[in-house]
Design a protein around this motif. Sequence first.
Motif, short mmCIF file in Angstrom:
data_model
loop_
_atom_site.label_atom_id
_atom_site.label_comp_id
_atom_site.label_asym_id
_atom_site.label_seq_id
_atom_site.Cartn_x
_atom_site.Cartn_y
_atom_site.Cartn_z
N LEU A 355 0.69 -1.23 -0.01
CA LEU A 355 -0.09 -0.31 -0.26
C LEU A 355 0.80 1.23 0.09
N CYS A 356 0.33 2.32 -0.76
CA CYS A 356 1.02 3.45 -0.87
C CYS A 356 0.13 4.52 -0.79
N VAL A 357 0.01 5.40 0.22
CA VAL A 357 -0.92 6.60 0.60
C VAL A 357 -0.49 7.86 0.71
N PHE A 358 -1.05 8.71 -0.06
CA PHE A 358 -0.56 10.36 0.16
C PHE A 358 -1.75 11.03 0.02
N ASP A 359 -1.75 12.12 0.91
CA ASP A 359 -2.54 13.36 0.68
C ASP A 359 -1.80 14.66 1.11
N PRO A 360 -2.10 15.55 0.44
CA PRO A 360 -1.38 16.98 0.51
C PRO A 360 -1.76 17.63 1.98
N GLU A 361 -2.58 16.99 2.74
CA GLU A 361 -2.92 17.65 4.01
C GLU A 361 -2.33 16.82 5.13
N PHE A 362 -1.47 15.79 4.89
CA PHE A 362 -1.03 15.01 5.80
C PHE A 362 0.11 15.74 6.39
N HIS A 363 0.59 15.35 7.85
CA HIS A 363 1.80 15.86 8.50
C HIS A 363 2.76 14.90 8.50
N GLU A 364 4.05 15.36 7.81
CA GLU A 364 5.20 14.37 7.95
C GLU A 364 5.70 13.98 9.17
N VAL A 416 14.36 -0.75 -5.46
CA VAL A 416 13.56 0.35 -6.09
C VAL A 416 14.72 1.34 -6.60
N ALA A 417 15.38 1.71 -5.87
CA ALA A 417 16.57 2.77 -6.26
C ALA A 417 17.52 2.14 -7.55
N LYS A 418 17.74 0.95 -7.25
CA LYS A 418 18.51 0.49 -8.37
C LYS A 418 18.00 0.37 -9.69
N ARG A 419 16.52 -0.21 -9.73
CA ARG A 419 15.88 -0.22 -10.91
C ARG A 419 15.23 0.98 -11.43
N HIS A 420 15.07 2.13 -10.66
CA HIS A 420 14.72 3.49 -11.15
C HIS A 420 15.60 4.30 -10.44
N PRO A 421 16.78 4.71 -11.22
CA PRO A 421 17.59 5.81 -10.46
C PRO A 421 17.09 7.00 -10.54
N GLY A 422 17.26 7.72 -9.57
CA GLY A 422 16.93 9.18 -9.35
C GLY A 422 15.65 9.21 -8.70
N VAL A 423 14.91 8.13 -8.67
CA VAL A 423 13.37 8.25 -8.12
C VAL A 423 13.22 8.66 -6.52
N LEU A 424 14.33 7.74 -5.81
CA LEU A 424 14.35 8.04 -4.40
C LEU A 424 15.50 9.13 -4.34
N ASP A 441 6.16 14.27 -8.27
CA ASP A 441 6.05 13.84 -9.73
C ASP A 441 6.54 12.19 -9.68
N ASN A 442 7.49 11.75 -9.07
CA ASN A 442 7.81 10.47 -8.93
C ASN A 442 6.99 9.56 -8.21
N LEU A 443 5.87 9.86 -7.41
CA LEU A 443 5.24 9.19 -6.65
C LEU A 443 4.71 8.05 -7.18
N ALA A 444 3.73 7.97 -8.52
CA ALA A 444 3.17 7.04 -9.30
C ALA A 444 4.45 5.80 -9.58
N THR A 445 5.58 6.43 -9.89
CA THR A 445 6.75 5.48 -10.25
C THR A 445 7.07 4.70 -9.12
N PHE A 446 7.33 5.32 -7.85
CA PHE A 446 7.49 4.64 -6.78
C PHE A 446 6.62 3.63 -6.37
N GLU A 447 5.45 4.00 -6.50
CA GLU A 447 4.20 3.01 -6.14
C GLU A 447 4.17 1.81 -6.89
N GLU A 448 4.31 2.11 -8.16
CA GLU A 448 4.53 0.94 -9.19
C GLU A 448 5.31 0.00 -8.99
#
Length: 569
Positions: A355-364, A416-424, A441-448
């Motif tokens: 699961l990967c969840v994001f909301d712009p109102e969340f507190h880090e 994930v970092a090795k397969r998708h350099p620069g995403v993380l 902009d890379n959230l969808a790539t990370f989730e996938e």
Amino acid sequence: MQFIPRDMPPRTIWALEQAGVHPLLARLYAARGVQDAAALDASLAQLLPPTGLKGIEAAAVLLADAMAANKKLCIVADYDCDGATACAVALRGLRLLGARHVSYIVPDRVVDGYGLTPPISERVKASGADVLITVDNGIASVEGVARARALGLQVLVTDHHLPAAVLPEADAIVNPNQPDCTFESKALAGVGVMFYVLLVLRAELRKRGVFTAEQQPKLDTLLPLVALGTVADVVKLDANNRRLVAQGLARVRKGQMPAGMAALFAAAGRKSETCTSQDFGFAIGPRINAAGRLSDMTLGIECLTTDDVGRATELATQLDRINRERREIEGDMREQALELAQEMFDPEEEPPSALCVFDPEFHEGVVGIVAAKLKDLHHRPTFVFAPSQAAGKGHELKGSGRSIPGFHLRDALDLVAKRHPGVLLRFGGHAMAAGCTLEEDNLATFEEALQEVAQEWLDEATLQRRLDTDGPLLPEYRRPELADTLAREVWGQGFAPPTFSEEVEVVGQRLVGEKHLALKLRHHGQPVDGIWFGRVEPLPAKAHLAFRLEADEWQGNKRVRFVVEGMAG
């Protein structure tokens, strides 16, 4: 949920009983891998010797030389409870051993991010320090250490996190998880690593004639802090960590603890004289952690280092207020996150592998807690993301993940970092908990990519929700004094609290507080109360339940209560 009975080797149980261990405890210990009674000896003499910790002698020499030269030491802490207690242990311990100039800096979660960064090294240098000491961080801070060394600072890294392929070029590194370290316990928390460094520093100072064995400072006064940080960081409670925690608990129960810890017990409404490891994990630790999540961990560190009772009470009250605020934010976020997660799949279907969840109102500051709740609910590796609150970093997302047994979260991020350099942009952590930063902009790539790794690594058996149990509870063990005995033992990560399982009759049930199920049960023909926290759905007349024992006091009478953990089926 599937209940898995723990294996209880009869020969081991017999051997433990012959050594004088209570029959129930003998069963429980045998099921957790304890081979003989010697492993239950919690004395300080049984602690692993520090000699196996790679780099610890060099660290002690570095610190002893610096103290002899009257150099200024600066500790760079972390903003969780392990980091706060490690900093407090370092400050108190170094001063006990004669250091005259010791200060600290704690990174801001929002502004600085995690670890020793080059700007933090510059702040340490600007403070006038000569030696930089990291606690509970630094093993991944290649650039931060390089900057500190370039500025002329000596650097000692003390950490317990898993290292990357390249280690920082510090003057000394103490980390049981670094390559070629032969120390048996790889599960030491950051605070445990710092405690060991102080033990070896004291030995080095003895060798130099600064102390004799008779008049050397007693470092065991630091053990309550070591125990708190070890439990709060949810590291595996192997035999060595259990000894550290047991020693800390024993002192807290006698009232031998820093003023701030005593004040935190009062603020949490807990009794220190009957303190358990659960109090550290669920009452004291969260109040320290709340400072790092929503405010400034300086509050937590000052609370643990002050000897002024009035100031300690003031700080503990402040931390308690921040923790209440954290719970409110977490509650709102959890509801949003649950809704978002539910939108990802049909309620009648199995959840996705991760699961990967994001909301712009969340507190880090509370994404990790929410990730843990979602992980527990759906039994899936879970990441929760929030926008970075750092100035100029609004396009970045801060994510915190929690995992299930069989899925190593940090290794998954590495893949994930090795397969998708620069995403993380950054990542780190452990098997069960990890964090990362990425561009929105890379959230969808990370989730996938995370889903892809989860589908490769997780099979049906791993995704099946399982609960290890200790089997049926004999009726003669359903006694308040035995429940108290169990509570006093050291339980936690990797040494799970006793959970019994068997079929019971449900003779009554009602909702309390609109979100908990109060139960009237019949166990072996005898009535017993039960509570299932967070459960609202009614139970059948007969149910196969997993439960913990608790001694519940009502109107001056103690009785046993079953705290239900799950139902088979």
